[in-house]
Motif scaffolding. Structure first.
Motif, PDB file in Angstrom:
ATOM      1  N   ASN A 168      43.255  34.757  37.467  1.00 27.47           N
ATOM      2  CA  ASN A 168      43.643  36.168  37.332  1.00 27.47           C
ATOM      3  C   ASN A 168      42.659  37.105  38.015  1.00 27.47           C
ATOM      4  O   ASN A 168      42.470  38.249  37.605  1.00 27.47           O
ATOM      5  CB  ASN A 168      43.811  36.538  35.855  1.00 27.47           C
ATOM      6  CG  ASN A 168      42.561  36.285  35.033  1.00 27.47           C
ATOM      7  OD1 ASN A 168      41.694  35.527  35.443  1.00 27.47           O
ATOM      8  ND2 ASN A 168      42.461  36.912  33.868  1.00 27.47           N
ATOM      9  N   GLY A 169      42.034  36.601  39.093  1.00 23.34           N
ATOM     10  CA  GLY A 169      41.210  37.447  39.952  1.00 23.34           C
ATOM     11  C   GLY A 169      40.132  38.197  39.208  1.00 23.34           C
ATOM     12  O   GLY A 169      39.460  37.661  38.324  1.00 23.34           O
ATOM     13  N   ASP A 219      34.566  36.865  38.005  1.00 23.75           N
ATOM     14  CA  ASP A 219      35.241  38.003  38.631  1.00 23.75           C
ATOM     15  C   ASP A 219      36.003  37.667  39.913  1.00 23.75           C
ATOM     16  O   ASP A 219      36.387  38.570  40.649  1.00 23.75           O
ATOM     17  CB  ASP A 219      34.218  39.109  38.922  1.00 23.75           C
ATOM     18  CG  ASP A 219      33.074  38.618  39.805  1.00 23.75           C
ATOM     19  OD1 ASP A 219      33.103  37.440  40.222  1.00 23.75           O
ATOM     20  OD2 ASP A 219      32.148  39.408  40.063  1.00 23.75           O
ATOM     21  N   SER A 220      36.213  36.387  40.216  1.00 22.62           N
ATOM     22  CA  SER A 220      37.012  36.051  41.400  1.00 22.62           C
ATOM     23  C   SER A 220      37.754  34.742  41.155  1.00 22.62           C
ATOM     24  O   SER A 220      37.295  33.889  40.382  1.00 22.62           O
ATOM     25  CB  SER A 220      36.128  35.922  42.646  1.00 22.62           C
ATOM     26  OG  SER A 220      35.339  34.746  42.583  1.00 22.62           O
ATOM     27  N   SER A 221      38.906  34.595  41.807  1.00 24.82           N
ATOM     28  CA  SER A 221      39.697  33.374  41.660  1.00 24.82           C
ATOM     29  C   SER A 221      38.919  32.162  42.152  1.00 24.82           C
ATOM     30  O   SER A 221      39.054  31.055  41.604  1.00 24.82           O
ATOM     31  CB  SER A 221      41.013  33.508  42.428  1.00 24.82           C
ATOM     32  OG  SER A 221      41.790  34.561  41.903  1.00 24.82           O
ATOM     33  N   TYR A 222      38.101  32.352  43.166  1.00 21.56           N
ATOM     34  CA  TYR A 222      37.303  31.259  43.727  1.00 21.56           C
ATOM     35  C   TYR A 222      36.368  30.663  42.674  1.00 21.56           C
ATOM     36  O   TYR A 222      36.288  29.446  42.485  1.00 21.56           O
ATOM     37  CB  TYR A 222      36.534  31.816  44.922  1.00 21.56           C
ATOM     38  CG  TYR A 222      35.354  31.001  45.383  1.00 21.56           C
ATOM     39  CD1 TYR A 222      35.524  29.765  45.983  1.00 21.56           C
ATOM     40  CD2 TYR A 222      34.052  31.495  45.242  1.00 21.56           C
ATOM     41  CE1 TYR A 222      34.438  29.026  46.421  1.00 21.56           C
ATOM     42  CE2 TYR A 222      32.961  30.766  45.678  1.00 21.56           C
ATOM     43  CZ  TYR A 222      33.168  29.535  46.260  1.00 21.56           C
ATOM     44  OH  TYR A 222      32.091  28.808  46.696  1.00 21.56           O
ATOM     45  N   LYS A 223      35.690  31.524  41.928  1.00 18.57           N
ATOM     46  CA  LYS A 223      34.773  31.059  40.889  1.00 18.57           C
ATOM     47  C   LYS A 223      35.531  30.431  39.721  1.00 18.57           C
ATOM     48  O   LYS A 223      35.056  29.473  39.108  1.00 18.57           O
ATOM     49  CB  LYS A 223      33.915  32.225  40.398  1.00 18.57           C
ATOM     50  CG  LYS A 223      33.011  32.824  41.467  1.00 18.57           C
ATOM     51  CD  LYS A 223      32.304  34.065  40.958  1.00 18.57           C
ATOM     52  CE  LYS A 223      31.444  34.697  42.056  1.00 18.57           C
ATOM     53  NZ  LYS A 223      30.790  35.944  41.605  1.00 18.57           N
ATOM     54  N   GLN A 224      36.698  30.965  39.444  1.00 22.77           N
ATOM     55  CA  GLN A 224      37.489  30.439  38.335  1.00 22.77           C
ATOM     56  C   GLN A 224      38.011  29.033  38.636  1.00 22.77           C
ATOM     57  O   GLN A 224      37.901  28.127  37.811  1.00 22.77           O
ATOM     58  CB  GLN A 224      38.663  31.380  38.048  1.00 22.77           C
ATOM     59  CG  GLN A 224      38.244  32.749  37.553  1.00 22.77           C
ATOM     60  CD  GLN A 224      39.351  33.776  37.667  1.00 22.77           C
ATOM     61  OE1 GLN A 224      40.516  33.464  37.451  1.00 22.77           O
ATOM     62  NE2 GLN A 224      38.997  35.009  38.014  1.00 22.77           N
TER      63      GLN A 224
END
Length: 683
Positions: free
Chosen positions: A243-244, A251-256
């Motif tokens: 969820n971006g 705080d980012s889709s990449y990290k999630q």
């Protein structure tokens, strides 16, 4: 000596006591599937705990919502606002009570909400506004973002559990089908089922059999393992959400996504660790149910272990990746759970490389010791890694299973007489054959055909490492109650024993050994029972030990046609083992067509050798040539009745097995009733 035993007993007792105490102190975290109501409660908790202060004393912050009426009313108003239905609200109240305030009831919460509504401020306080003394509104955007974050994050945990259960269910299905098939074979119902049209359409389909003949490496085990590998890769490749910048954690889709991949792989690895230990046990009750030899369990043990290693490595790599991009690495690397996780990952990574066949064949003794040590450190590392998350109980089963299996081995050794100090070991140097006679009064369980046992060599003159390893060997049960093992000299332990015996007078020595067994023997009722019309046995070198036991049973059960093909490199091995054939002089062969063919592949014809061997028996034929096994097997199978059951038993090297199996599959495709059995012992 007595003091030493007391010390050992005390050490074992203290070890068990410390383990029991450690288990008692564990806090188990049960798997909980979060409903929408649960997520609402968690979302409200996040929005209030992070941005609104009600209790100044840090010691009461954790249960502030239980003792502070303003805080409690704010929580309940938030839950009431974001619950879709009254039923959902009651469910959220129950989760609130279970998680935060177990001393309260739903009636208490309803009363607090009714009272707090009278004092509710119709405004959202700023995060820096200080302590609040009346109920306030909560930032709706933060609550909604938190609810969505928790839904995605806990959904990842659910996916990991479902995929882990799915992979475990796949192996369970394979074991169930193998068990059903084994029961059908033992009860001989498979003969009835094989005549059904649907069976012939599926399993005797010409295209299917043509592929099997053209590509003999394609068998049921390889197909099962292929799909196992595919399923393991697929479990990591789809169904991820993000969820971006709305995520309250990252705080980012990449990290999630990097974290979600790590979490899912970790959950699956917990399942596969248990499966790996389960399939690797020597004393496995499923070996009796499925009829599988230990070699097949070891095959699945290796591939499940490799899949487990894959998920552990993926878990560690993506957690390291996420720790780095989030700036958590310096903080996490000093924690014991992170350090022990690194230990477990390193051990399992080394284990994958170390267990490769070329290393195993090159130095089996070193492999075995290192394999056990790495497994121990992997368990210890995983235990401490998960203890901080209250999930260490996942490894209670592998630890208990491993310990119980070792105790079972000790029990079987004790039943076999413990340490035998007067075992006679003898070498036949020309044929590289070692015989080990263990003089003891064994029980009737050792009389069944198709069995094997594990040998421990305890003579320190050989090598101290031998005491930590054991190998499976078929044996011949003797009339005096002793057992005789015949072992082919290869690399490792047998090669070192040969080198030592070459220096002994008569190539013979008395040593101490332990016998663990018996194992196997579940196929005796199937291979050499009285309902079999023809029995064909093919063996090479010391593999004849298993064939001899089945030969005795087959003659006793009056099987009509019996043939045994024995391939040896020289005639010395025949002379070395000829006493095992003496029983043929006194058995009743009336109504039995018995034919024994011995092929000597590395010598020319010699009348002297023939006299030394078994030529005085009319049904024994010694031939000095390399046999064309495809032709021999084909001719023998064509001479049998196609509708009546013919059992083909093999105990030989891999290339010969492939040749024989090719002809068996060919005849099966023509509708002949044949069952193939391979009792070759490998480790």
């Amino acid at each position: 000596m007595i003091f030493s035993k007391q010390v050992k007993f005390g050490w074992v007792f203290l070890t068990l006591l410390s383990f029991t105490q450690a288990v008692e102190k564990l806090t188990f975290q049960k798997w909980h599937r979060y409903s929408t109501s649960d997520l609402v409660t968690l979302g409200c908790d996040w929005a209030i705990a992070q941005y609104i202060t009600f209790c100044e004393d840090s010691s009461t912050t954790a249960n502030c919502m239980c003792v502070n009426e303003a805080c409690k009313a704010t929580y309940l108003n938030c839950i009431d606002t974001y619950s879709d239905t009254e039923e959902s609200e009651i469910h959220a109240y129950n989760y609130f009570i279970e998680t935060y305030c177990p001393s309260l009831t739903v009636a208490n919460l309803t009363a607090s909400l009714t009272n707090g509504t009278n004092y509710l401020k119709d405004e959202i306080p700023a995060s820096s506004s200080g302590i609040q003394y009346t109920p306030v509104l909560v930032n709706g955007t933060i609550v909604e973002n938190a609810i969505e974050t928790f839904r995605i994050r806990y959904g990842v945990f659910d996916d990991g559990m479902f995929f882990g259960m799915g992979l475990s269910g796949y192996i369970a299905l394979v074991l169930l089908l193998a068990s059903c098939y084994n029961i059908l074979k033992i009860t001989r119902l498979n003969n009835l089922i094989s005549s059904w049209k649907i069976y012939q359409l599926v399993f005797r389909n010409k295209s299917f059999l043509t592929i099997k003949q053209k590509y003999p490496q394609i068998n049921y085990d390889n197909i099962v393992i292929f799909f196992w590998c595919v399923f393991n890769i697929l479990t990591l490749c789809f169904h991820y959400e993000s969820n971006g910048n709305r995520n309250v954690y990252w705080d980012s889709s990449y990290k999630q996504i990097t974290r979600y991949i790590s979490d899912r792989a970790g959950y699956i690895a917990m399942f596969l660790t248990n499966l790996t230990w389960f399939m690797g046990q020597r004393n496995n009750i499923l070996s009796m149910v499925t009829g599988w030899p230990q070699a097949k369990f070891i095959l699945y043990h290796k591939w499940i272990g490799r899949a487990c290693a894959l998920h552990v490595i993926v878990h560690s790599i993506f957690l390291l990746w996420q720790s780095t991009v989030m700036g958590y690495q310096a903080m996490r690397v000093i924690t014991y759970w992170y350090q022990w996780g690194c230990v477990a990952t390193i051990c399992v990574s080394i284990q994958v490389v170390w267990a490769c066949w070329f290393i195993k064949n090159l130095a089996y003794e070193t492999f075995l010791v290192a394999h056990i040590i790495l497994a121990v450190f992997f368990l210890v590392g995983s235990w401490y890694h998960l203890a901080s998350k209250h999930r260490a109980h996942w490894f209670i089963y592998p630890i208990c299973c491993w310990g119980l299996e070792r105790l079972t081995r000790v029990w079987k050794i004790w039943l076999c007489g413990g340490v035998h100090r007067n075992a006679t070991i003898k070498l036949e140097p020309m044929s590289d054959i070692i015989s080990i006679r263990v003089e003891s009064s064994y029980n009737d369980k050792f009389k069944f055909a198709g069995q094997f046992a594990y040998l421990y060599l305890l003579d320190l003159d050989f090598d101290w490492v031998f005491m930590f390893q054991s190998h499976p060997f078929t044996f011949v049960f003797q009339d005096d109650g002793s057992v005789l093992f015949y072992c082919k000299v290869k690399r490792g332990v047998t090669k070192k024993v040969k080198t030592h015996l070459l220096c002994e007078p008569g190539f013979t020595k008395t040593i101490s050994v332990m016998v663990e067994g018996p194992y196997g023997g579940v196929n005796e009722a199937e291979i050499s029972n009285k309902h079999v019309n023809s029995l064909m046995m093919i063996s090479s070198s010391t593999g004849v030990s298993g064939s001899l036991c089945h030969l005795k049973t087959a003659i006793k059960n009056k099987i009509r046609n019996i043939s045994m093909t024995w391939i040896v490199p020289n005639s010395q091995i025949i002379t070395f083992m000829k006493n095992e054939f003496k029983f043929l002089n006194s058995v009743d062969l009336d109504g039995i067509n018995l034919n024994i063919s011995i092929y000597v592949t590395r010598e020319d014809y010699s009348k002297e050798d023939e006299k030394l061997a078994l030529a005085h028996l009319d049904f024994v034929h010694i031939k000095y040539e390399r046999p064309d096994m495809k032709k021999i097997v084909l001719e023998e199978l064509e001479a049998t009745s196609p509708k009546k059951l013919t059992n083909v038993l093999l105990c030989s090297h891999q290339s010969l097995s492939a040749d024989v199996k090719e002809i068996v599959d060919l005849q099966k495709s023509k509708g002949q009733n044949i069952a193939f059995h391979d009792e070759t012992q490998t480790w």
